[in-house]
Design a protein around this motif. Sequence first.
Motif, mmCIF file in Angstrom:
data_model
loop_
_atom_site.group_PDB
_atom_site.id
_atom_site.type_symbol
_atom_site.label_atom_id
_atom_site.label_comp_id
_atom_site.label_asym_id
_atom_site.label_seq_id
_atom_site.Cartn_x
_atom_site.Cartn_y
_atom_site.Cartn_z
ATOM 1 N N UNK A 3 146.972 59.917 -44.443
ATOM 2 C CA UNK A 3 148.322 59.023 -44.892
ATOM 3 C C UNK A 3 148.407 58.945 -46.371
ATOM 4 N N UNK A 4 149.435 59.191 -47.044
ATOM 5 C CA UNK A 4 149.982 59.261 -48.329
ATOM 6 C C UNK A 4 150.555 57.789 -48.602
ATOM 7 N N UNK A 5 150.072 56.960 -49.680
ATOM 8 C CA UNK A 5 150.697 55.728 -49.733
ATOM 9 C C UNK A 5 151.695 56.279 -50.729
ATOM 10 N N UNK A 6 153.070 55.683 -50.722
ATOM 11 C CA UNK A 6 154.142 55.695 -51.655
ATOM 12 C C UNK A 6 154.338 54.516 -52.066
ATOM 13 N N UNK A 7 154.050 54.180 -53.284
ATOM 14 C CA UNK A 7 154.729 53.134 -53.899
ATOM 15 C C UNK A 7 156.182 52.680 -53.995
ATOM 16 N N UNK A 8 156.667 51.702 -53.731
ATOM 17 C CA UNK A 8 157.915 51.294 -53.731
ATOM 18 C C UNK A 8 158.380 51.233 -55.224
ATOM 19 N N UNK A 9 159.460 51.568 -55.532
ATOM 20 C CA UNK A 9 159.982 51.414 -56.941
ATOM 21 C C UNK A 9 160.098 49.963 -57.214
ATOM 22 N N UNK A 10 160.099 49.961 -58.406
ATOM 23 C CA UNK A 10 159.713 48.194 -58.990
ATOM 24 C C UNK A 10 161.259 47.696 -59.000
ATOM 25 N N UNK A 11 161.276 46.580 -58.885
ATOM 26 C CA UNK A 11 162.717 45.675 -58.663
ATOM 27 C C UNK A 11 163.029 45.935 -60.291
#
Length: 57
Positions: A3-11
Motif C-alpha cells: 500500500x502506498x500512502x498518499x498525503x492529502x494536499x493541505x487546505x
Amino acid sequence: MHQTKVAAPPAVWVDYKNYATYEACRQQGREMLGGGVVIAYTCDYDSPFWLLRVRIE
C-alpha cells in the motif's frame, strides 16, 4: 499487498469575492460551510469592500 500512502494536499486559503457590507460577506461565508469543500472563512476589510476568503480542502 503493498500500500502506498498518499498525503492529502493541505487546505489552502482562497480569495473568493468582495462584498459591500460585512454582513453580506459573513452570510455568504456561512452558506458555503458544510458542503464538504469550504472548511472555514474570514471576512477582511479591503477598502472599500469586505473580502471573503475561504479555506478549502
